[in-house]
Design a protein around this motif. Structure first.
Motif, PDB file in Angstrom:
ATOM      1  N   PRO A   1       0.668  -1.184  -0.018  1.00 36.40           N
ATOM      2  CA  PRO A   1      -0.069   0.029   0.038  1.00 36.40           C
ATOM      3  C   PRO A   1       0.724   1.242   0.053  1.00 36.40           C
ATOM      4  N   GLY A   2       2.056   1.310   0.665  1.00 38.64           N
ATOM      5  CA  GLY A   2       2.958   2.230   0.598  1.00 38.64           C
ATOM      6  C   GLY A   2       3.152   2.701  -0.955  1.00 38.64           C
ATOM      7  N   LEU A   3       3.675   1.726  -1.639  1.00 40.24           N
ATOM      8  CA  LEU A   3       4.099   1.993  -3.094  1.00 40.24           C
ATOM      9  C   LEU A   3       2.741   2.614  -3.855  1.00 40.24           C
ATOM     10  N   ILE A   4       1.619   1.987  -3.460  1.00 39.09           N
ATOM     11  CA  ILE A   4       0.537   2.680  -4.233  1.00 39.09           C
ATOM     12  C   ILE A   4       0.121   4.192  -3.947  1.00 39.09           C
ATOM     13  N   ALA A   5       0.567   4.277  -2.557  1.00 33.10           N
ATOM     14  CA  ALA A   5       0.160   5.643  -2.062  1.00 33.10           C
ATOM     15  C   ALA A   5       1.424   6.651  -2.848  1.00 33.10           C
ATOM     16  N   ILE A   6       2.557   6.307  -2.928  1.00 28.87           N
ATOM     17  CA  ILE A   6       3.568   7.198  -3.687  1.00 28.87           C
ATOM     18  C   ILE A   6       3.410   7.496  -5.049  1.00 28.87           C
ATOM     19  N   ALA A   7       3.076   6.217  -5.509  1.00 29.67           N
ATOM     20  CA  ALA A   7       2.737   6.316  -7.098  1.00 29.67           C
ATOM     21  C   ALA A   7       1.503   7.473  -7.339  1.00 29.67           C
ATOM     22  N   GLU A   8       0.599   7.149  -6.560  1.00 25.88           N
ATOM     23  CA  GLU A   8      -0.549   8.229  -6.542  1.00 25.88           C
ATOM     24  C   GLU A   8      -0.008   9.738  -6.395  1.00 25.88           C
ATOM     25  N   LYS A   9       0.827  10.038  -5.549  1.00 25.05           N
ATOM     26  CA  LYS A   9       1.591  11.290  -5.434  1.00 25.05           C
ATOM     27  C   LYS A   9       2.269  11.769  -6.558  1.00 25.05           C
ATOM     28  N   GLY A  10       3.103  10.543  -7.198  1.00 20.09           N
ATOM     29  CA  GLY A  10       3.919  10.846  -8.213  1.00 20.09           C
ATOM     30  C   GLY A  10       3.029  11.211  -9.555  1.00 20.09           C
ATOM     31  N   ARG A  11       2.048  10.675  -9.737  1.00 16.33           N
ATOM     32  CA  ARG A  11       1.055  10.990 -10.934  1.00 16.33           C
ATOM     33  C   ARG A  11       0.568  12.512 -10.912  1.00 16.33           C
ATOM     34  N   GLY A  12       0.536  13.153  -9.796  1.00 13.24           N
ATOM     35  CA  GLY A  12       0.253  14.749  -9.430  1.00 13.24           C
ATOM     36  C   GLY A  12       1.508  15.591  -9.842  1.00 13.24           C
ATOM     37  N   PHE A  13       2.455  15.082 -10.189  1.00 12.33           N
ATOM     38  CA  PHE A  13       3.813  16.084 -10.342  1.00 12.33           C
ATOM     39  C   PHE A  13       3.404  16.573 -11.868  1.00 12.33           C
ATOM     40  N   SER A  14       3.870  17.839 -12.225  1.00 11.42           N
ATOM     41  CA  SER A  14       3.907  18.393 -13.606  1.00 11.42           C
ATOM     42  C   SER A  14       5.179  18.218 -14.292  1.00 11.42           C
ATOM     43  N   ALA A  15       5.377  18.281 -15.417  1.00  7.19           N
ATOM     44  CA  ALA A  15       6.758  18.496 -15.996  1.00  7.19           C
ATOM     45  C   ALA A  15       7.626  19.725 -15.507  1.00  7.19           C
ATOM     46  N   ARG A  16       6.913  21.156 -14.836  1.00  9.39           N
ATOM     47  CA  ARG A  16       7.685  21.874 -14.482  1.00  9.39           C
ATOM     48  C   ARG A  16       8.116  21.625 -13.075  1.00  9.39           C
ATOM     49  N   ASP A  17       7.322  20.680 -12.296  1.00  6.18           N
ATOM     50  CA  ASP A  17       7.863  20.242 -10.953  1.00  6.18           C
ATOM     51  C   ASP A  17       8.947  19.409 -11.227  1.00  6.18           C
ATOM     52  N   LEU A  18       9.196  18.529 -12.249  1.00  3.73           N
ATOM     53  CA  LEU A  18      10.271  17.648 -12.418  1.00  3.73           C
ATOM     54  C   LEU A  18      11.460  18.502 -12.837  1.00  3.73           C
ATOM     55  N   LEU A  19      11.070  19.701 -13.599  1.00  2.00           N
ATOM     56  CA  LEU A  19      12.218  20.495 -14.137  1.00  2.00           C
ATOM     57  C   LEU A  19      13.171  21.342 -13.037  1.00  2.00           C
ATOM     58  N   LEU A  20      11.986  21.619 -11.854  1.00  2.00           N
ATOM     59  CA  LEU A  20      12.540  22.521 -10.609  1.00  2.00           C
ATOM     60  C   LEU A  20      13.254  21.535  -9.785  1.00  2.00           C
ATOM     61  N   ALA A  21      12.863  20.128  -9.707  1.00  2.00           N
ATOM     62  CA  ALA A  21      13.635  19.109  -8.963  1.00  2.00           C
ATOM     63  C   ALA A  21      15.098  18.906  -9.593  1.00  2.00           C
ATOM     64  N   GLU A  22      14.946  18.893 -10.996  1.00  2.00           N
ATOM     65  CA  GLU A  22      16.179  18.864 -11.761  1.00  2.00           C
ATOM     66  C   GLU A  22      17.177  19.960 -11.326  1.00  2.00           C
ATOM     67  N   GLU A  23      16.749  21.353 -11.293  1.00  2.00           N
ATOM     68  CA  GLU A  23      17.497  22.277 -10.907  1.00  2.00           C
ATOM     69  C   GLU A  23      18.207  22.171  -9.522  1.00  2.00           C
TER      70      GLU A  23
END
Length: 475
Positions: A339-361
């Motif tokens: 269930p923990g994996l399912i929970a973080i996967a659900e959170k991961g689906r909510g990130f945008s391309a912009r969020d990923l670019l900011l994380a890469e920064e």
């Protein structure tokens, strides 16, 4: 100290020396390792699959090479294990999941091919949480992998089975993977050596949404064995999907036998943001004093970055969401998943391309900060973990303001984000008899520095290894 007589207690170099003299054979070494698995594994649950027939056939082939004087090198005949997230021909590749393939795998990736080319004898695959998503090793598919020092405590993860197998010498070479600490966490919890090599040394020829966060490397009782493992599996390949590898390999085995004399170490107790248990802090402080007495130049120094946890979680959760979506579980199948994996996967689906670019920064700035740090210091030294092994069967302690396992591993994931080499070497025990790990980090492609530090420290201050699992009732 009396000479070892039990093949199952010996290291890879000790076995190789016996094979060369004809005083023991790879078949005998494989049989001894398999006997240890039979004796210990029921109490610790380190193995997903054991393949005695395949192992003994490989050992017989190795034995014949040694007999003819045609050994492939110092690892020919060495009993080895592979983390269950890595496919091995002839063994089901479940990836820690009930939904994984139950048929024997028909393909292997480069790290396994290179270990086979070095003559390693694969005993089986070691346990991992589902898809390696967390820093402990329990889940619906393979149950709970527990700590050999206290069976009511966690082994760590996600390479928990590999660390337990190393601690109990159920084989001498143990492949693991590390996306946010998954080699170093169980290494620290179980009291063994683990190295996350610079990303690129071991070519990444398997697609992964984690991309350059996901390193592969060994867990072993000794630094010397880890260096031999790296020599066997490192080097460029046209099949590498991510990163790059220099054309020439350093002498890592020589480095593991080297001195710390003159090395400059920046010692950070907290990285500027982490809380550390008093007994862990005291053990690492003692290690700093010891290294100074050995001739290293140890200075207190924080690298100067803010905690990159939220950026790591953005990258991590988004990657896990893609992995889960590729499995495409039905609602009924999701009920069979962690269930923990399912929970973080659900959170991961909510990130945008912009969020990923900011994380890469954040990741890019972190690389630069550490590059500047290494203009002043050969290595960074920290605790590997701020705590010793937590109770078995939980993802994180309740009532301490934590929401995810990454909350209790603040020292590991920054160096997945930078791709640097990082090791955990044992440096003592707490009052409950649980191991404490010491982390060294060096500049990219300067793995010889962390091997030199860890090797010299381990030779000077060797820590105990368990002779059998220590059984405790769970609360």
């Amino acid at each position: 100290m009396s000479a070892k007589t039990d093949l199952g207690e010996m290291s890879a170099p000790e076995l190789s020396a016996l094979f060369a003299k004809g005083a023991a054979s790879p078949v005998e070494a494989a049989e001894a390792a398999l006997a240890r698995i039979e004796r210990f594994n029921g109490e610790v649950n380190a193995f997903a699959h054991v393949v005695p027939e395949l192992a003994l056939e490989a050992a017989r082939q190795s034995q014949e090479r040694w007999r003819k004087g045609e050994a492939l090198g110092p690892l020919d005949g060495a009993p080895a294990t592979i983390k269950e997230l890595t496919p091995v021909i002839g063994i089901p590749w479940r990836r820690g999941s009930k939904l994984g393939n139950k048929e024997p795998a028909t393909h292997e990736i480069l790290i396994v091919k290179r270990l086979r080319a070095a003559g390693a004898v694969i005993l089986g695959t070691t346990t991992s949480p589902e898809i390696g998503w967390k820093g402990v090793t329990h889940g619906p598919a393979f149950g709970n992998t527990v700590n050999p020092w206290r069976s009511d405590r966690a082994s760590g993860g996600s390479s928990g089975g590999a660390a337990v197998a190393a601690a109990l010498n159920m084989g001498v070479l143990h492949e693991g993977s590390d996306g946010a600490g998954s080699i170093r966490i169980p290494g620290a919890f179980c009291g063994v050596f683990g190295i996350k090599p610079t990303f690129g040394w071991v070519p990444a020829d398997a697609p992964s949404p984690l991309m350059e966060l996901a390193h592969r490397g060994p867990l072993n009782r000794t630094v010397e064995e880890a260096a031999l493992f790296l020599h066997a599996v490192a080097g460029p390949s046209p099949d590498a999907l991510y990163g790059a590898c220099p054309p020439d390999l350093p002498d890592w085995s020589g480095a593991a036998r080297g001195s710390v004399e003159g090395l400059r170490i920046g010692y950070s107790r907290t990285l500027g943001y982490a809380g550390v248990a008093p007994e862990v802090a005291a053990a690492v402080e003692r290690a700093a004093t010891r290294l100074s007495e050995m001739g290293a130049i140890v200075e207190e120094a924080d690298p100067g970055f803010e905690n990159p946890l939220e950026a790591l979680r953005t990258l991590w959760f988004a990657a896990e969401s893609l992995t889960v979506d590729r499995i495409a579980p039905t609602e009924a199948q999701k009920a069979e998943m962690d269930p923990g994996l399912i929970a973080i996967a659900e959170k991961g689906r909510g990130f945008s391309a912009r969020d990923l670019l900011l994380a890469e920064e954040v990741r890019a700035r972190l690389k630069v900060t550490m590059a500047h740090f290494h203009t002043r210091y050969d290595a960074l030294m920290t605790p590997t973990m701020p705590i010793t092994a937590l109770p078995a069967g939980i993802d994180f302690p309740e009532g301490q303001g934590m929401s995810d396992w990454t909350d209790w591993s603040p020292f590991t994931y920054p160096f997945n984000m930078t791709g640097q080499p990082a090791v955990s070497v044992p440096c003592g025990f707490d009052g409950e008899g649980l191991p404490i790990g010491l982390q060294f980090v060096a500049a990219r492609f300067r793995d010889e520095t962390v091997l030199r530090l860890a090797g010299a420290y381990q030779r000077s201050f060797p820590e105990a290894v368990p002779d059998r699992p220590n059984l405790h009732a769970r609360a």
